[in-house]
Design an enzyme around this catalytic site. Structure first.
Site, PDB file in Angstrom:
ATOM      1  CG  HIS A  94      24.724  30.362  42.281  1.00  0.00           C
ATOM      2  ND1 HIS A  94      24.208  31.150  43.295  1.00  0.00           N
ATOM      3  CD2 HIS A  94      23.644  29.784  41.679  1.00  0.00           C
ATOM      4  CE1 HIS A  94      22.879  31.037  43.307  1.00  0.00           C
ATOM      5  NE2 HIS A  94      22.520  30.221  42.335  1.00  0.00           N
ATOM      6  CG  ASP A 154      18.263  33.110  39.423  1.00  0.00           C
ATOM      7  OD1 ASP A 154      18.229  32.548  38.313  1.00  0.00           O
ATOM      8  OD2 ASP A 154      18.248  32.489  40.519  1.00  0.00           O
ATOM      9  CG  HIS A 178      18.407  30.262  43.515  1.00  0.00           C
ATOM     10  ND1 HIS A 178      17.895  29.836  42.302  1.00  0.00           N
ATOM     11  CD2 HIS A 178      17.937  29.410  44.452  1.00  0.00           C
ATOM     12  CE1 HIS A 178      17.159  28.741  42.506  1.00  0.00           C
ATOM     13  NE2 HIS A 178      17.166  28.474  43.803  1.00  0.00           N
ATOM     14  CG  ASP A 202      15.225  30.694  39.297  1.00  0.00           C
ATOM     15  OD1 ASP A 202      15.177  31.923  39.097  1.00  0.00           O
ATOM     16  OD2 ASP A 202      16.282  30.114  39.631  1.00  0.00           O
TER      17      ASP A 202
HETATM   18 ZN   LIG Z   1      18.155  30.588  40.325  1.00  0.00          ZN
END
Ligand SMILES: [Zn+2]
Length: 352
Positions: A164, A200, A202, A289
């Site tokens: 991120h 991931d 996200h 995740d």
């Molecule tokens: Zn994540």
């Protein structure tokens, strides 16, 4: 397979974060790496090695050096001004604040400066945060160097995660973008065309932003659709790169409940893009995740599905650095990482 890790990750141990307006225990905590280490050691198929110090150069090749300078002193400056030990910004540089005006400059106030460089509230800093973030970079660069020197595959057991963190802003549990730094390090070492595969849950907004206009580095991401999933503002299928980099970003947003079959189908599409790119080296941002029991995700992958994902990546036959990102069902994190890496290593799942 060699695994690079550093116990300096333990120095980043904030007691809490602010998510959806609530203070809650930090989900991205040292127990994640400790659980993975236990599982890797129990497997006996992995060789644990310590990282070499890689210095600032590989970081400055990816991030604004002014942001890295800030990260070095951020906690000390903020905690002295605020009189508290847990640095969390409460005001942010929103792009529309300066609509029609000159671009903003870095504020002088320590309280303002944190919101100038950080974009949200789940990324608290403590005194050891920067040391841990630098050690995570060292793990990613060392693992990549092992792959550059000897081919094959290596795993960087990075914490805090990185995907991120963009060129000049950090957040989302991430400070320095370990995978992007690994990819740039490979490129600078003459490895040729590089692909980054981000699995991931996200979207890796930071990695995408860093390479968005680059033709030589492909970014492929499978993730929860930003219509419902963090980080909300990036990761749509229509984001394909810009300028020379048009076509070298591929986003594959996934529906809630997506299971092994659905995920593997999307992964095959992503791997096809890696082949079409002519990639000569691969960096994987590995988040667990996507597991069906993860508290932050809503996909439904199984541990066996992770083994299949690793095996699918193995089928590319590329030198590969795997970099740890997220995964917050800590009790299952070790088994899920081991399953994925055993698949990549061409070893049968543990329980079959
Ligand atoms: Zn994540």
């Amino acid at each position: 397979m060699r695994v690079v890790w550093s116990d300096l990750h333990r120095r980043h141990d904030p007691p809490e974060e602010v998510e959806a307006g609530e203070r809650q225990p930090m989900r991205e905590h040292p127990g994640r790496v400790e659980q993975i280490l236990d599982a890797l050691r129990a497997d006996r198929g992995f060789e644990l090695v310590l990282p070499a110090g890689s210095g600032r150069d590989p970081i400055d090749a990816v991030h604004d050096p002014a942001m890295v300078d800030y990260l070095e002193i951020a906690w000390h400056e903020w905690s002295a001004a605020a009189g508290r030990d847990l640095a969390i910004p409460d005001v942010f540089l929103h792009p529309r604040l300066h609509d029609g005006m000159d671009p903003p400059s870095e504020p002088q106030s320590p309280l303002g400066r944190l919101g100038y460089w950080c974009f949200e509230t789940t990324t608290p800093m403590v005194e050891g945060t920067y040391a841990a973030a630098r050690a995570a970079v060292d793990c990613a660069v060392t693992a990549t160097q092992l792959v550059l020197d000897g081919g094959g595959r290596a795993f960087a057991l990075c914490r805090p995660p990185g995907h991120h963190a963009a060129h000049a802003v950090f957040g989302g549990y991430c400070f320095l973008n370990n995978a992007a730094i690994a990819a740039q390090h490979a490129s600078d070492a003459g490895a040729g065309r590089v692909a980054i595969l981000d699995v991931d849950y996200h979207h890796g907004n930071g990695t995408q932003q860093i390479f968005y206009a680059r033709r030589d580095v492909l970014y492929v991401s499978l993730h929860g659709d930003p219509a419902r999933a963090y980080p909300y503002f990036t990761g749509h299928a229509g984001e394909r790169g810009s300028g020379e980099g048009t076509g070298t970003t591929l986003n594959l947003p996934l529906p809630s409940g997506c299971d092994d079959t659905g995920f593997l189908a999307a992964l095959e599409r992503g791997l096809g893009a890696v082949v079409d790119h002519g990639a000569e080296i691969l960096v994987v941002s590995l988040g667990l995740d996507t597991w069906r029991g993860d508290p932050l995700g809503d996909l439904a992958l199984s541990t066996g599905g992770f083994a299949d994902c690793g095996a699918a990546v193995r089928s590319l036959g590329l030198p590969t650095t795997v970099v740890l990102e997220g995964g917050y069902a800590v009790g299952a994190l070790g088994q899920n990482v081991v399953a994925w890496l055993r698949g990549l290593d061409g070893r049968a799942p543990e329980h079959s």
